[in-house]
Design an enzyme around this catalytic site. Structure first.
Site, PDB file in Angstrom:
ATOM      1  N   LYS A  32       0.826  -1.206   0.000  1.00  0.00           N
ATOM      2  CA  LYS A  32       0.000   0.000   0.000  1.00  0.00           C
ATOM      3  C   LYS A  32       0.866   1.265   0.000  1.00  0.00           C
ATOM      4  CE  LYS A  32      -3.887  -2.229   2.402  1.00  0.00           C
ATOM      5  NZ  LYS A  32      -4.870  -2.131   3.509  1.00  0.00           N
ATOM      6  N   TYR A  72     -12.190  -1.355  -3.408  1.00  0.00           N
ATOM      7  CA  TYR A  72     -12.734  -1.645  -2.073  1.00  0.00           C
ATOM      8  C   TYR A  72     -14.271  -1.534  -2.039  1.00  0.00           C
ATOM      9  CZ  TYR A  72      -8.416  -2.156   0.731  1.00  0.00           C
ATOM     10  OH  TYR A  72      -7.247  -2.614   1.289  1.00  0.00           O
ATOM     11  N   ASN A 135      -1.856   0.061   6.844  1.00  0.00           N
ATOM     12  CA  ASN A 135      -1.314  -1.193   7.371  1.00  0.00           C
ATOM     13  C   ASN A 135      -0.450  -1.965   6.369  1.00  0.00           C
ATOM     14  OD1 ASN A 135      -3.427  -1.930   5.790  1.00  0.00           O
ATOM     15  ND2 ASN A 135      -4.587  -2.993   7.358  1.00  0.00           N
ATOM     16  N   HIS A 138      -2.013  -5.392   1.467  1.00  0.00           N
ATOM     17  CA  HIS A 138      -3.345  -5.966   1.245  1.00  0.00           C
ATOM     18  C   HIS A 138      -3.161  -7.377   0.721  1.00  0.00           C
ATOM     19  CE1 HIS A 138      -7.250  -6.868  -0.518  1.00  0.00           C
ATOM     20  NE2 HIS A 138      -6.565  -7.291  -1.564  1.00  0.00           N
ATOM     21  N   GLU A 149     -10.076  -9.401  -7.762  1.00  0.00           N
ATOM     22  CA  GLU A 149      -8.991  -8.437  -7.553  1.00  0.00           C
ATOM     23  C   GLU A 149      -7.868  -8.572  -8.582  1.00  0.00           C
ATOM     24  OE1 GLU A 149      -9.679  -7.866  -2.742  1.00  0.00           O
ATOM     25  OE2 GLU A 149      -7.906  -8.967  -3.422  1.00  0.00           O
TER      26      GLU A 149
HETATM   27  P1  ATP Z   1      -7.057  -5.774   3.179  1.00  0.00           P
HETATM   28  O1  ATP Z   1      -8.404  -6.013   2.507  1.00  0.00           O
HETATM   29  O2  ATP Z   1      -6.481  -4.426   2.849  1.00  0.00           O
HETATM   30  O3  ATP Z   1      -6.108  -6.903   2.948  1.00  0.00           O
HETATM   31  P2  ATP Z   1      -8.103  -6.776   5.653  1.00  0.00           P
HETATM   32  O4  ATP Z   1      -8.739  -7.821   4.793  1.00  0.00           O
HETATM   33  O5  ATP Z   1      -7.195  -7.210   6.745  1.00  0.00           O
HETATM   34  O6  ATP Z   1      -7.287  -5.752   4.751  1.00  0.00           O
HETATM   35  P3  ATP Z   1     -10.616  -5.353   5.637  1.00  0.00           P
HETATM   36  O7  ATP Z   1     -11.663  -5.526   6.676  1.00  0.00           O
HETATM   37  O8  ATP Z   1     -10.825  -5.963   4.282  1.00  0.00           O
HETATM   38  O9  ATP Z   1      -9.226  -5.846   6.268  1.00  0.00           O
HETATM   39  O10 ATP Z   1     -10.376  -3.792   5.474  1.00  0.00           O
HETATM   40  C1  ATP Z   1      -9.766  -3.237   4.322  1.00  0.00           C
HETATM   41  C2  ATP Z   1      -8.840  -2.125   4.727  1.00  0.00           C
HETATM   42  O11 ATP Z   1      -9.608  -1.045   5.238  1.00  0.00           O
HETATM   43  C3  ATP Z   1      -7.877  -2.477   5.873  1.00  0.00           C
HETATM   44  O12 ATP Z   1      -6.729  -3.147   5.458  1.00  0.00           O
HETATM   45  C4  ATP Z   1      -7.556  -1.101   6.391  1.00  0.00           C
HETATM   46  O13 ATP Z   1      -6.631  -0.427   5.535  1.00  0.00           O
HETATM   47  C5  ATP Z   1      -8.905  -0.418   6.310  1.00  0.00           C
HETATM   48  N1  ATP Z   1      -9.672  -0.604   7.560  1.00  0.00           N
HETATM   49  C6  ATP Z   1     -10.279  -1.728   8.002  1.00  0.00           C
HETATM   50  N2  ATP Z   1     -10.885  -1.539   9.181  1.00  0.00           N
HETATM   51  C7  ATP Z   1     -10.649  -0.253   9.498  1.00  0.00           C
HETATM   52  C8  ATP Z   1     -11.018   0.573  10.599  1.00  0.00           C
HETATM   53  N3  ATP Z   1     -11.747   0.114  11.610  1.00  0.00           N
HETATM   54  N4  ATP Z   1     -10.576   1.856  10.583  1.00  0.00           N
HETATM   55  C9  ATP Z   1      -9.852   2.360   9.562  1.00  0.00           C
HETATM   56  N5  ATP Z   1      -9.478   1.640   8.496  1.00  0.00           N
HETATM   57  C10 ATP Z   1      -9.872   0.351   8.453  1.00  0.00           C
HETATM   58 MG    MG Z   2      -9.883  -7.343   3.055  1.00  0.00          MG
END
Ligand code: ATP
Ligand code: MG
Length: 162
Positions: A32, A72, A135, A138, A149
């Site tokens: 990211k 997303y 974080n 992804h 994706e």
């Molecule tokens: P990713 O899809 O990016 O691999 P993930 O599957 O671990 O991450 P998801 O629930 O799909 O988590 O959320 C997508 C992204 O949205 C997260 O990686 C993070 O960048 C952001 N995100 C998720 N939860 C929160 C939150 N509570 N507050 C802020 N940002 C969030």
């Molecule tokens: Mg995710």
């Protein structure tokens, strides 16, 4: 050997081959914008290569807000949607397709939990993230998500066949 015998041998061979050949899986990974800005491209790739994941496609993209929203889209009703799509379009990312056995879940293990505070010791997010949103990486979370994706960023010609 008659044609009939030959066909039978080939049939038996291909059935057995399917049983012994490991099932390779593909996933979409993104380093990211925060990961790229912090100079973590090499670090993350190193971890993937050490894990035995093969990179079958890779490129750098700076997503527009619209492209980040499309990516997303499953999260469009979530309170963080606006913010995470601003973040994902804030700078360049590295997008890649990884191939290995069970790569979807193995990649999620290497990444660690979404919230770096809950991520296991030694995972990418635990070591390098400083924010639940920013974080670093992804990874697709299911075969269906991976198919969507991968197709979002790559066409068939861009995926190397190993
Ligand atoms: P990713 O899809 O990016 O691999 P993930 O599957 O671990 O991450 P998801 O629930 O799909 O988590 O959320 C997508 C992204 O949205 C997260 O990686 C993070 O960048 C952001 N995100 C998720 N939860 C929160 C939150 N509570 N507050 C802020 N940002 C969030
Ligand atoms: Mg995710």
């Amino acid at each position: 050997m008659t044609c009939r015998e030959g066909c039978r041998k080939f049939y038996v061979f291909s059935r057995n081959w399917r049983k012994v050949k490991p099932m390779k899986e593909r996933t979409l990974s993104i380093i990211k914008p925060d990961g790229v800005a912090k100079g973590l491209i090499g670090e993350v790739l190193n971890r993937f290569e050490h894990a035995g994941f093969q990179v079958v496609a890779m490129k750098m993209v700076h997503m527009s807000k619209k492209q980040a929203e499309g990516f997303y889209a499953v999260h469009r009703e979530r309170p963080f949607f606006e913010s995470v799509t601003d973040f994902m379009s804030s700078g360049p990312s590295v997008v890649m397709v990884l191939e290995a056995e069970n790569v979807i879940s193995r990649n999620r293990e290497l990444m660690g939990a979404t919230n770096y505070k809950e991520a296991a010791e030694g995972t990418i997010r635990r070591e390098f993230a400083m924010d639940i949103e920013k974080n670093v990486v992804h990874g697709s979370d299911s075969p269906e998500t991976a198919a969507f994706e991968i197709g979002y960023f790559f066409n068939a010609l861009e995926l190397v066949r190993l």
